[in-house]
Design a protein around this motif. Structure first.
Motif, PDB file in Angstrom:
ATOM      1  N   LEU A 129      -4.814  -3.079   8.918  1.00 43.67           N
ATOM      2  CA  LEU A 129      -4.162  -2.988  10.416  1.00 43.67           C
ATOM      3  C   LEU A 129      -5.191  -2.281  11.237  1.00 43.67           C
ATOM      4  O   LEU A 129      -5.161  -2.580  12.596  1.00 43.67           O
ATOM      5  CB  LEU A 129      -2.572  -2.392  10.197  1.00 43.67           C
ATOM      6  N   ALA A 130      -5.811  -1.278  10.882  1.00 43.09           N
ATOM      7  CA  ALA A 130      -6.808  -0.326  11.562  1.00 43.09           C
ATOM      8  C   ALA A 130      -7.783  -1.318  12.036  1.00 43.09           C
ATOM      9  O   ALA A 130      -8.382  -1.038  13.415  1.00 43.09           O
ATOM     10  CB  ALA A 130      -7.194   0.766  10.914  1.00 43.09           C
ATOM     11  N   PHE A 131      -8.505  -2.169  11.201  1.00 36.19           N
ATOM     12  CA  PHE A 131      -9.633  -3.064  11.661  1.00 36.19           C
ATOM     13  C   PHE A 131      -9.131  -4.092  12.835  1.00 36.19           C
ATOM     14  O   PHE A 131      -9.651  -4.324  13.659  1.00 36.19           O
ATOM     15  CB  PHE A 131     -10.144  -3.628  10.705  1.00 36.19           C
ATOM     16  N   ALA A 132      -7.642  -4.477  12.605  1.00 35.98           N
ATOM     17  CA  ALA A 132      -7.173  -5.497  13.503  1.00 35.98           C
ATOM     18  C   ALA A 132      -6.815  -4.884  14.960  1.00 35.98           C
ATOM     19  O   ALA A 132      -6.938  -5.820  15.762  1.00 35.98           O
ATOM     20  CB  ALA A 132      -6.169  -5.984  12.861  1.00 35.98           C
ATOM     21  N   GLU A 141      -0.564   2.594  -4.310  1.00 36.91           N
ATOM     22  CA  GLU A 141      -1.688   3.188  -3.361  1.00 36.91           C
ATOM     23  C   GLU A 141      -2.560   2.169  -2.869  1.00 36.91           C
ATOM     24  O   GLU A 141      -3.035   2.002  -1.718  1.00 36.91           O
ATOM     25  CB  GLU A 141      -2.277   4.475  -4.001  1.00 36.91           C
ATOM     26  N   LYS A 142      -3.030   1.356  -3.887  1.00 33.69           N
ATOM     27  CA  LYS A 142      -3.878   0.162  -3.643  1.00 33.69           C
ATOM     28  C   LYS A 142      -3.234  -0.723  -2.407  1.00 33.69           C
ATOM     29  O   LYS A 142      -4.060  -0.977  -1.376  1.00 33.69           O
ATOM     30  CB  LYS A 142      -4.160  -0.486  -4.903  1.00 33.69           C
ATOM     31  N   ASN A 143      -2.116  -1.072  -2.539  1.00 35.36           N
ATOM     32  CA  ASN A 143      -1.645  -2.108  -1.599  1.00 35.36           C
ATOM     33  C   ASN A 143      -1.341  -1.191  -0.358  1.00 35.36           C
ATOM     34  O   ASN A 143      -1.648  -1.986   0.736  1.00 35.36           O
ATOM     35  CB  ASN A 143      -0.265  -2.780  -2.232  1.00 35.36           C
ATOM     36  N   ALA A 144      -1.111  -0.274  -0.198  1.00 32.03           N
ATOM     37  CA  ALA A 144      -0.947   0.651   1.087  1.00 32.03           C
ATOM     38  C   ALA A 144      -2.150   0.685   1.650  1.00 32.03           C
ATOM     39  O   ALA A 144      -2.384   0.700   2.910  1.00 32.03           O
ATOM     40  CB  ALA A 144      -0.256   1.943   0.677  1.00 32.03           C
ATOM     41  N   LEU A 145      -3.280   0.962   0.773  1.00 29.32           N
ATOM     42  CA  LEU A 145      -4.560   1.028   1.530  1.00 29.32           C
ATOM     43  C   LEU A 145      -5.060  -0.105   2.033  1.00 29.32           C
ATOM     44  O   LEU A 145      -5.718  -0.220   3.236  1.00 29.32           O
ATOM     45  CB  LEU A 145      -5.660   1.592   0.404  1.00 29.32           C
ATOM     46  N   VAL A 146      -4.833  -1.241   1.230  1.00 31.63           N
ATOM     47  CA  VAL A 146      -5.407  -2.602   1.876  1.00 31.63           C
ATOM     48  C   VAL A 146      -4.580  -2.935   3.252  1.00 31.63           C
ATOM     49  O   VAL A 146      -5.100  -3.282   4.230  1.00 31.63           O
ATOM     50  CB  VAL A 146      -4.785  -3.559   1.082  1.00 31.63           C
ATOM     51  N   THR A 184     -10.240 -11.670  13.159  1.00 30.55           N
ATOM     52  CA  THR A 184     -11.251 -11.698  12.304  1.00 30.55           C
ATOM     53  C   THR A 184     -11.524 -10.373  11.317  1.00 30.55           C
ATOM     54  O   THR A 184     -11.718 -10.623  10.308  1.00 30.55           O
ATOM     55  CB  THR A 184     -12.504 -12.090  13.225  1.00 30.55           C
ATOM     56  N   LEU A 185     -11.659  -9.324  11.910  1.00 31.51           N
ATOM     57  CA  LEU A 185     -11.909  -8.075  11.506  1.00 31.51           C
ATOM     58  C   LEU A 185     -10.578  -7.593  10.519  1.00 31.51           C
ATOM     59  O   LEU A 185     -10.730  -7.109   9.178  1.00 31.51           O
ATOM     60  CB  LEU A 185     -11.995  -6.887  12.254  1.00 31.51           C
ATOM     61  N   GLY A 186      -9.282  -8.037  10.753  1.00 33.93           N
ATOM     62  CA  GLY A 186      -8.279  -7.546  10.040  1.00 33.93           C
ATOM     63  C   GLY A 186      -8.217  -8.619   8.607  1.00 33.93           C
ATOM     64  O   GLY A 186      -7.884  -8.136   7.745  1.00 33.93           O
ATOM     65  N   ALA A 187      -8.356  -9.818   8.936  1.00 32.81           N
ATOM     66  CA  ALA A 187      -8.402 -10.636   7.653  1.00 32.81           C
ATOM     67  C   ALA A 187      -9.617 -10.509   7.143  1.00 32.81           C
ATOM     68  O   ALA A 187      -9.356 -10.685   5.653  1.00 32.81           O
ATOM     69  CB  ALA A 187      -8.302 -12.119   8.426  1.00 32.81           C
TER      70      ALA A 187
END
Length: 235
Positions: A140-143, A130-135, A170-173
């Motif tokens: 992706l949403a921010f990017a 779940e942690k990796n999926a959340l990251v 910038t946002l995604g990274a």
């Protein structure tokens, strides 16, 4: 300028891992460091020549994937061609005469290959966790936020702040780095708690392992003492 260079460093890091996955080369931290040093040297040279910063463009990743050409000499030859095009305006005019539809079709294929390389890199991550999926999901949403809601940055944000944040890279990274540190860096140690080291049992003496008479004579005495005490001898 520092923020711009940080963005290019993030792009170069991703391109390095993608190319390594395509050509079958293990990419470690030293490989990424060499790629970033090459970007820095090229950018410094470009500044001396009154040019823009040079980065490892993602289009090249798509070309390597599409053509299966993995030789570095091809990259050197392409650099020579670029120098010739920069010094001879007539030669550059020939390239500029290529129809935009042709360039657009080639760009579509190349960027599609870049996206595929990114998907293959993410496929190596355990997304069932779940942690990796959340990251990945939040990053992706921010990017995609600057591309899907561009008016938010133009109308509801300060111009100086918008120039820094109006970039999916910038946002995604930034989101990926921060969330990965929180969930898989700092939070990982807290979730597992302190590690308790259990000492290993002492090894049996060499005389017992060898089946010596001293060990054999000691066993009945131990067993007898246990029987007298009314207890069961330890195995």
């Amino acid at each position: 300028m520092l923020i711009v260079m940080l963005i290019t460093m993030v792009e170069t890091t991703g391109d390095t891992y993608a190319v390594g996955d395509i050509v079958g080369k293990d990419v470690d931290s030293e490989t990424v460091a060499r790629a970033l040093r090459a970007d820095g040297a090229a950018t410094a040279l470009g500044g001396v020549l009154n040019s823009f910063p040079y980065v490892a463009f993602a289009e090249n990743v798509g070309l390597v994937r599409m053509t299966k050409v993995k030789s570095r000499f091809v990259v050197v030859a392409a650099g020579v061609f670029m120098i010739v095009l920069g010094l001879l305006p007539k030669a550059a005019a020939i390239v500029a005469a290529v129809p935009h539809g042709v360039l657009g079709g080639a760009a579509t294929v190349m960027f599609g290959m870049v996206a595929l390389a990114g998907i293959q890199t993410l496929a190596k991550v355990d997304l069932k966790e779940e942690k990796n999926a959340l990251v990945v999901g939040v990053s992706l949403a921010f990017a995609l936020f600057p591309a899907t809601v561009p008016l938010y940055f133009d109308e509801h944000m300060d111009a100086d702040l918008s120039s820094l944040l109006n970039s999916g890279v910038t946002l995604g990274a930034t989101a990926a780095i921060v969330l990965n540190l929180v969930f898989n860096g700092l939070g990982k140690d807290d979730a597992h708690g302190p590690r308790v080291e259990i000492p290993a049992p002492a090894a049996a003496p060499a005389a017992e392992r060898a089946g010596s008479p001293a060990a054999e004579s000691a066993e009945p005495a131990t067993a007898g003492g246990a029987e007298e005490a009314g207890t069961t001898p330890a195995p």
